[in-house]
Every structure is written in structure tokens, then in C-alpha cells.
Scaffold this active site. Structure first.
Site, PDB file in Angstrom:
ATOM      1  N   GLU A   1      40.668  58.707  66.279  1.00 30.80           N
ATOM      2  CA  GLU A   1      39.967  59.846  65.689  1.00 30.80           C
ATOM      3  C   GLU A   1      38.904  59.431  64.683  1.00 30.80           C
ATOM      4  O   GLU A   1      39.018  59.715  63.474  1.00 30.80           O
ATOM      5  CB  GLU A   1      40.968  60.805  65.028  1.00 30.80           C
ATOM      6  N   GLU A  10      48.097  61.442  71.628  1.00 26.53           N
ATOM      7  CA  GLU A  10      48.867  62.112  70.581  1.00 26.53           C
ATOM      8  C   GLU A  10      48.942  63.584  70.901  1.00 26.53           C
ATOM      9  O   GLU A  10      47.920  64.221  71.201  1.00 26.53           O
ATOM     10  CB  GLU A  10      48.199  62.023  69.196  1.00 26.53           C
TER      11      GLU A  10
HETATM   12  C1  FCB Z   1      46.416  63.031  63.883  1.00 24.78           C
HETATM   13  C2  FCB Z   1      46.505  61.622  63.330  1.00 24.78           C
HETATM   14  C3  FCB Z   1      47.924  61.142  63.141  1.00 24.78           C
HETATM   15  C4  FCB Z   1      48.806  62.238  62.582  1.00 24.78           C
HETATM   16  C5  FCB Z   1      48.687  63.489  63.400  1.00 24.78           C
HETATM   17  C6  FCB Z   1      49.581  64.613  62.955  1.00 24.78           C
HETATM   18  O1  FCB Z   1      45.189  63.572  63.565  1.00 24.78           O
HETATM   19  O2  FCB Z   1      45.842  60.729  64.191  1.00 24.78           O
HETATM   20  O3  FCB Z   1      47.904  59.995  62.339  1.00 24.78           O
HETATM   21  O4  FCB Z   1      48.481  62.451  61.255  1.00 24.78           O
HETATM   22  O5  FCB Z   1      47.353  63.929  63.386  1.00 24.78           O
END
Ligand code: FCB
Length: 445
Positions: free
Chosen positions: A165, A349
Site C-alpha cells: 500500500e 489482505e
Molecule cells: C492495511 C495494512 C495492514 C493492516 C490492515 C488492517 O491497510 O496494510 O498493515 O493495518 O490494513
């Protein structure tokens, strides 16, 4: 309805170094911007820091055993730049490299593929003193760090990502200032966007020249931004936040151009040759996704954008994030149309925070998390049915961990961590996910 995922679908789990490792002063690790930031009063909830976190630096054998029990095919970790190069550049730290070496071997011995992300927000503090992501030289130092790490681990680790990110790291860290290094501004954010894009490009090139057999990508975050009203100002704000958040990394990295309405403003930062450095062939297309938000005009924000909480009655997680699996399906379809073409897509994620309770019998019945996962995995199936080549899904996260400015107040893990004793305790969602990873049919809602 019982359904199944395609053969070979990859089930994974993700974590990141600063959020779980702890041991911030051990074995020669240098400080990162998150050490500095979290130690300054008022920056993280409860004044929490990553000093100890899950103590994964010492407890990794137990964590690898949990991964094996979970049955995942892949585990995504990040390497801490300040553990490998304590000063950010120059001399590498043998003990830091040895830690990841041992960890990678143990993960592989458990039958799990390690995937490495090189930058999950923990810039060496020494480099922040030199301007951090405002300084173009940091892009070259990142490429050196990538090369050193690949030289050590690239014989075993095949999947690498440059950044997690980059949008969040630049917008929150150098625009809104609620993440490290805590800088607020508009040009500072845009500079960070551009320098991170350069670092991605130089990093990919450096890794390829170390080894030809690696599979390289970047981990974007896609977060649909809809205008909160039909007022023109809100529509302008939504377009701006969409460009800044969703497009400012993949557009130049995949297509070689910055998105409107930011392109003209970033233009003065772009030197001849930069677009070709930034645009590199990738081997897979990866992103994280959690929710969508409504955007309104906010004159006090550096980009004049603000977000509204979901309307009352909307299902939300403990983060206050709307639960909207349909938005996830659209994001996957759009990712293919806009960017990924024939590249395999990986969700690196997705997951949810809820306030978990340990029952008298010791069990954590986190039904809400299971319901969230069911909904979002259903969306993955829908996207696959619509022709999107989603090849794997990594849950965030294996363990409860340090949730940045929110400290330890938000739990995303399939495994509960008691931050007093550091005891690990698999939640019901761990068993739910484990059955899927072991090939069970998937009961859609
Ligand atoms: C994302 C991050 C990760 C965590 C999640 C909840 O944006 O990459 O590290 O904080 O959110």
C-alpha cells in the site's frame, strides 16, 4: 449452498514486520519511523508501540507451527529494512539477515511458500532524517536494500512485492500525518507518491538483475470512493480521493501516466526517464481490500477530501468499516479491466477487526469474523465466475497485532494474542479458515 474454489487456489495469511516482530533494539536493528512516531505522545492509541508487539522475533517457531496447523499454502511476511540495513544504506546486518533466513527455512519446512514484501511502512529513521520519501535518493537506497535481501533469500523465496500500500504510506504518512513520519501537507504527499513509485521501479529492476526467476509485484489497496451527495464539491472530492488513493501507484506503474486530476500537479516532480523507470513488467497483480467509503468536500484536508461514516444501520466492523462484499466483487472486476490483463490476481489482505471475547471454556466464538469472511470469499467466487483470474486469497491477519495508530485496540487475527502474556489462542475463525485451506467445500451464506 455448498461450493468450491478452483483446484490449486492458494490460501494464505499475511502479517508485517513492525506489527508483529517486537525486539526493536535486538541484534543490531536500527530504529524505523514507526519506532520514533509511536513513541511520541498522542500518536498512537494508548501510547502503544511495536516494542514488543507479538514478540514474533522470539516466538516464530510457535507461529510457524500455527501456520502449519492452519494449513495455508503461503504466508506473506515483510522484512524490516532497518533490521537488514540499520542505517538504511551501506553495511548490512548479518544477524538481521540470519533471522529472515531461518524464518524462511522454517516456513518452507512446514510446507508453506513464503511471500516477501520489502516495505510495510518501516523506513529506517536515518533515511527520514535525510528527507525520507521526499528525497529521490531514498528510491535508490530502496533498490539496494531490495538487492541485498533478494541475494540472501531469492534462492528460496519466489514471490516478492516491493511495497505494501504505497498509497497509504504516502497519503497517511506524508499527507494526513496520522501515520509515521507524521507529516501533513499536499506537496509532501505527492512527492512521497512519486518517490515511492520510483523506488518500486528501481527495486524491480534491481531484483531482476539479481535473479531472473523471481515473480515480482506491488501490493495496492483498492477502496471505492463514492461521493456522499450529488453536490459538485462532493463529486470533485470523490474523484480526487479516488485518483490519490486508488490510482496514483498502479496508473504510473502499469500504464506509465499519473491519473487526472493529479497529473498536472505531479508533473513538475517527474524528471525525464522517470515514467520508464516506474513502469516495469510485473508477474502478478496484487491488492488489499477492506471496505468502501463516501466522500465529501473538506476544506481542512490537504486534498480537500473527507470521508463520512456509513449511514446508521449499515453493518460495520469494529473499525467502523462498512461490510460490503459487493464492492469487493466490483473492485476485482475493475482491477482486471483497468490494470491486470492476463496477470494472475492475488488478494493479499482482507479481513476484519471485531472485539473478541474469550468464553469461560476458553473458546473465542468470533462468528462475526466468520460471517465477514464468508461474505468476502463469496465475492471472490463471484469474481472468478465473472472471469477474473483470482488465484489466491490471503487473510489479514494470522495474529492479532499492532494496528498502527490504533495500537493494540483492534484485533484482526485468526489467532488471539494476549498482549500481557503473549499467549496465542486460535479463534473459531482459525478453524473455519483451516477447513477451507484443507480443501473443505465452502458453504455460502
Ligand atoms: C492495511 C495494512 C495492514 C493492516 C490492515 C488492517 O491497510 O496494510 O498493515 O493495518 O490494513
Amino acid at each position: 449452498m455448498a461450493t468450491s474454489f478452483p483446484d490449486g487456489f492458494l490460501w494464505g495469511a499475511s502479517t508485517s514486520a513492525y506489527q508483529i516482530e517486537g525486539a526493536v533494539k535486538e541484534d543490531g536493528r536500527g530504529p524505523s519511523i514507526w519506532d520514533t512516531f509511536s513513541h511520541l505522545p498522542g500518536n498512537s492509541l494508548g501510547e502503544d508501540t511495536g516494542d514488543v508487539a507479538c514478540d514474533h522475533y522470539h516466538r516464530w517457531p510457535e507461529d510457524v507451527a500455527l501456520m502449519r496447523e492452519l494449513g495455508i499454502g503461503a504466508y506473506r511476511l515483510s522484512t524490516a529494512w532497518p533490521r537488514i540495513l540499520p542505517e538504511g544504506s551501506g553495511k548490512s546486518n548479518a544477524k538481521g539477515l540470519e533471522f529472515y533466513d531461518r524464518l524462511v527455512d522454517a516456513i518452507m519446512a512446514a510446507g508453506i511458500e513464503p511471500w516477501i514484501c520489502l516495505y510495510h511502512w518501516d523506513l529506517p529513521q536515518t533515511l527520514e532524517y535525510r528527507g525520507g520519501w521526499q528525497n529521490r535518493d531514498v528510491a535508490s537506497w530502496f533498490a539496494d536494500y531490495a538487492a541485498v535481501t533478494v541475494r540472501r533469500l531469492g534462492d528460496r523465496v519466489k514471490h516478492w512485492a516491493t511495497f505494501n500500500e504505497p498509497n497509504a504510506a504516502s497519503v497517511k504518512g506524508y499527507g494526513e500525518g496520522d501515520h509515521a513520519p507524521g507529516i501533513r501537507g499536499r506537496m509532501t504527499a505527492l512527492k512521497a507518491v512519486h518517490v515511492m513509485n520510483l523506488a518500486h521501479g528501481l527495486g524491480v529492476a534491481a531484483m531482476r538483475s539479481e535473479r531472473a526467476d523471481l515473480l515480482l509485484g506491488n501490493i495496492y489497496n483498492f477502496h471505492p470512493r463514492e461521493p456522499a451527495s450529488e453536490r459538485e464539491q462532493d463529486e470533485i472530492a470523490a474523484t480526487m480521493l479516488d485518483a490519490l488513493w486508488n490510482r496514483s501507484s498502479p496508473d504510473p506503474q502499469i500504464h506509465g501516466t499519473y491519473p487526472e486530476p493529479l497529473a498536472a500537479e505531479i508533473e513538475p516532480l517527474v524528471q525525464p526517464g522517470d515514467p520508464d523507470i516506474i513502469r516495469q513488467k510485473l508477474d502478478y497483480f496484487a491488492f488489499n481490500h477492506y471496505t468502501r467509503t463516501r466522500v465529501r468536500h473538506d476544506p481542512d484536508h490537504p486534498f480537500e477530501v473527507g470521508t463520512l461514516p456509513p449511514p446508521p444501520g449499515t453493518p460495520v466492523t469494529e473499525m467502523g468499516w462498512e461490510i460490503a462484499p459487493d464492492a469487493f466483487r466490483s473492485v476485482m472486476i475493475e482491477a482486471k479491466e483497468r490494470y491486470s490483463g492476463d496477470l494472475p490476481i492475488y488478494i493479499l489482505e482482507n479481513g476484519a477487526a471485531f472485539s473478541d471475547r474469550i468464553d469461560a471454556d476458553g473458546r473465542i466464538r468470533d462468528e462475526q469474523r466468520i460471517a465477514y469472511l464468508r461474505g468476502y470469499l463469496g465475492a471472490v467466487q463471484d469474481a472468478i465466475a465473472a472471469g477474473v483470474p483470482v488465484r489466491g486469497y490471503f487473510v489479514w491477519s494470522l495474529l492479532d497485532n499492532f494496528e498502527w495508530a490504533l495500537g493494540y485496540s483492534k484485533r484482526f487475527g485468526l489467532v488471539h494474542v494476549d498482549f500481557g502474556t503473549l499467549e496465542r489462542r486460535p479463534k473459531d475463525s482459525f478453524h473455519f479458515y483451516s477447513e477451507l485451506a484443507h480443501g473443505a467445500t465452502f458453504e455460502r451464506e
